[in-house]
Scaffold this active site. Structure first.
Site, short mmCIF file in Angstrom:
data_model
loop_
_atom_site.label_atom_id
_atom_site.label_comp_id
_atom_site.label_asym_id
_atom_site.label_seq_id
_atom_site.Cartn_x
_atom_site.Cartn_y
_atom_site.Cartn_z
N HIS A 255 -3.45 -2.18 -3.30
CA HIS A 255 -2.62 -1.49 -2.31
C HIS A 255 -3.52 -0.66 -1.41
CE1 HIS A 255 0.65 0.88 -0.62
NE2 HIS A 255 1.43 -0.11 -1.03
N ASP A 307 5.66 -5.35 -5.70
CA ASP A 307 6.00 -6.78 -5.63
C ASP A 307 5.76 -7.48 -6.96
OD1 ASP A 307 6.79 -6.94 -2.90
OD2 ASP A 307 4.70 -6.61 -2.37
N1 COA Z 1 -6.88 -9.47 -6.00
C1 COA Z 1 -8.21 -9.47 -6.10
N2 COA Z 1 -9.00 -8.59 -5.43
C2 COA Z 1 -8.37 -7.71 -4.64
C3 COA Z 1 -6.99 -7.66 -4.51
C4 COA Z 1 -6.23 -8.58 -5.22
N3 COA Z 1 -4.91 -8.59 -5.13
N4 COA Z 1 -6.67 -6.67 -3.65
C5 COA Z 1 -7.81 -6.11 -3.27
N5 COA Z 1 -8.85 -6.74 -3.85
C6 COA Z 1 -10.24 -6.40 -3.73
C7 COA Z 1 -10.79 -6.76 -2.38
O1 COA Z 1 -11.28 -8.08 -2.36
C8 COA Z 1 -11.89 -5.75 -2.23
O2 COA Z 1 -12.94 -6.14 -3.10
P1 COA Z 1 -14.46 -5.91 -2.68
O3 COA Z 1 -14.61 -4.43 -2.49
O4 COA Z 1 -15.20 -6.45 -3.83
O5 COA Z 1 -14.62 -6.67 -1.40
C9 COA Z 1 -11.28 -4.51 -2.88
O6 COA Z 1 -10.35 -4.98 -3.82
C10 COA Z 1 -10.61 -3.59 -1.87
O7 COA Z 1 -9.57 -4.30 -1.26
P2 COA Z 1 -9.16 -4.16 0.25
O8 COA Z 1 -8.91 -5.51 0.78
O9 COA Z 1 -10.14 -3.29 0.96
O10 COA Z 1 -7.83 -3.40 0.19
P3 COA Z 1 -6.85 -3.30 1.39
O11 COA Z 1 -6.32 -1.94 1.37
O12 COA Z 1 -7.46 -3.72 2.65
O13 COA Z 1 -5.75 -4.38 1.03
C11 COA Z 1 -3.90 -5.40 0.09
C12 COA Z 1 -4.61 -4.08 0.35
C13 COA Z 1 -2.52 -5.08 -0.39
C14 COA Z 1 -3.81 -6.22 1.38
C15 COA Z 1 -4.70 -6.19 -0.97
O14 COA Z 1 -4.81 -5.42 -2.13
C16 COA Z 1 -4.06 -7.54 -1.27
O15 COA Z 1 -4.30 -8.49 -0.53
N6 COA Z 1 -3.23 -7.63 -2.35
C17 COA Z 1 -2.57 -8.87 -2.69
C18 COA Z 1 -1.32 -9.04 -1.83
C19 COA Z 1 -0.25 -8.05 -2.21
O16 COA Z 1 0.08 -7.87 -3.37
N7 COA Z 1 0.34 -7.43 -1.18
C20 COA Z 1 1.45 -6.49 -1.37
C21 COA Z 1 1.01 -5.11 -1.11
S1 COA Z 1 2.27 -3.95 -1.52
#
Ligand code: COA
Length: 370
Positions: A255, A307
């Site tokens: 998140h 979710d």
């Molecule tokens: N599975 C695996 N790795 C994940 C992850 C997931 N669901 N969510 C984040 N990460 C990892 C990223 O790859 C990143 O890793 P790194 O530092 O090794 O590159 C790290 O965690 C930080 O993630 P980041 O993408 O910077 O977080 P964000 O704030 O930009 O993204 C989301 C947040 C929600 C977009 C992301 O966590 C995600 O895509 N989650 C899955 C989709 C989801 O459940 N969405 C609903 C949100 S309520």
């Protein structure tokens, strides 16, 4: 000299506006208008929460009845909206069908003035959401029972069954938790549209577009597909190892704001466990969720989000998976409208700048010479 302020990609950690609607924070708290989500979820009804989110204070009985009545009166949708959905055909993604109907509502709604238009969108969204999967597939549309209230009427359309009291209570809690989440991607989108002074129909259809993506609202459907794929709690560790090794994002985890835990996910985890217990059902779905959660926390330090636990609750209720994101949308519409109003009340067109990194001084070459 440039007067630009550079901000992190994805506006990570950047505050772009003041808001008094809701606040989530890294420590895992969420408040709606100052009230903790756990209190709201434990005690409030859907309409009561919607009133709070939209108006800033809890309603008294009279206010609640007036608000609920305004929704009830506007719940039924015009047959032309179903006709439009039907014409999209079987290939239509439910969110696309829903967005098409909401967009068309702008042209056929008789409501005058923003508050009534918003009430119309809010009320109809639940019915259109419940129908946006079946109608494009040629099935007849389902009629709401507005007298049951927003959540129970919606659940009855989604499951086509009479559900037990606890199930109805849980469904209403999940809707309440989906209602508002400060400046999430779709609410920000709604504010951008509102800042151009476009109408609420335009804002709601833009919100739906942002919500569709798997990084936002689409995650609840992907999370359920993942749970069905892994199935066996003893296979959770192997699944996580493989997914992370392949650099995959595991749906339902991570998140932007909650770095340790999502309070909504934890509440839903408890509801799921209790629902399965009351059904005397094998609790392997709960154990699978808990194992995946442990693995993701251990290996990646990532918490389960709402979710991840909303999905198995909807599944246990017997709701078809393609309706999970539309359900989210129906509830979030109230949050979107609160953001719409807050934006318009102190409006400034949202129009950021970009740092140009493309070529300069190019010389045009006529088409015939290329
Ligand atoms: N599975 C695996 N790795 C994940 C992850 C997931 N669901 N969510 C984040 N990460 C990892 C990223 O790859 C990143 O890793 P790194 O530092 O090794 O590159 C790290 O965690 C930080 O993630 P980041 O993408 O910077 O977080 P964000 O704030 O930009 O993204 C989301 C947040 C929600 C977009 C992301 O966590 C995600 O895509 N989650 C899955 C989709 C989801 O459940 N969405 C609903 C949100 S309520």
């Amino acid at each position: 000299m440039s007067s630009q302020t550079k901000v992190p990609r994805g506006l990570y950690g950047v505050s772009v506006t003041d808001s008094s609607i809701a606040k989530s924070d890294a420590a895992g708290t969420l408040i709606y208008r100052g009230y903790p989500i756990a209190d709201i979820a434990a005690h409030a009804g859907f309409e009561e929460t919607a009133y709070l989110v939209l108006n800033g204070s809890l309603p008294d009985r009279k206010e609640l009845e007036a608000f609920s009545g305004a929704l009830r009166r506007r719940t039924r949708a015009d047959a032309r909206l179903y006709q439009l959905m039907r014409e999209l055909g079987v290939r239509a993604h439910p969110i696309d069908a829903l967005r098409t109907a909401v967009s068309a509502l702008a042209s056929i709604d008789d409501e005058k003035g923003v508050p009534d238009q918003q009430a119309s969108i809010e009320a109809k969204m639940s019915v259109l959401a419940a129908n946006c999967h079946r109608v494009p597939r040629g099935e007849p549309h389902l009629q709401p029972k507005p007298e049951l209230g927003f959540a129970a009427s919606m659940l009855q359309m989604l499951t086509r069954e009479t559900t037990g009291e606890y199930d109805r209570w849980v469904f209403e809690r999940v809707l309440i938790m989906y209602m508002e989440h400060d400046l999430n991607a779709s609410s920000f989108t709604v504010r951008v549209v509102a800042s151009t002074l476009a109408d609420p129909y335009a804002a709601a259809s833009a919100g739906l577009s942002a919500l569709k993506g798997p990084l936002h609202g689409g995650a609840n459907e992907s999370a359920m597909e993942l749970l069905l794929e892994v199935k066996d709690p003893d296979k959770a560790a192997a699944y996580v190892t493989k997914a992370l090794a392949e650099g995959k994002k595991v749906p339902g985890f991570g998140h932007r704001i909650y770095k340790k835990f999502d309070p909504r996910a934890q509440l839903c985890k408890g509801y799921l466990q209790e629902m399965l217990k009351r059904r005397n059902k094998d609790d392997s779905l709960y154990r699978l969720c808990a194992r995946l959660e442990e693995e993701m926390a251990e290996r990646k330090g990532l918490p389960a989000n709402l979710d991840f636990y909303a999905a198995p609750i909807f599944y246990t209720l017997g709701i078809p998976i393609p309706l999970y994101t539309p359900i989210f949308a129906a509830s979030r519409t109230f949050g979107w409208m609160a953001h719409y109003n807050e934006q318009v009340a102190e409006n400034k067109l949202i129009r950021p700048d970009a740092t140009y990194v493309g070529p300069v001084d190019m010389k045009y070459v006529p088409l015939a010479e290329r």
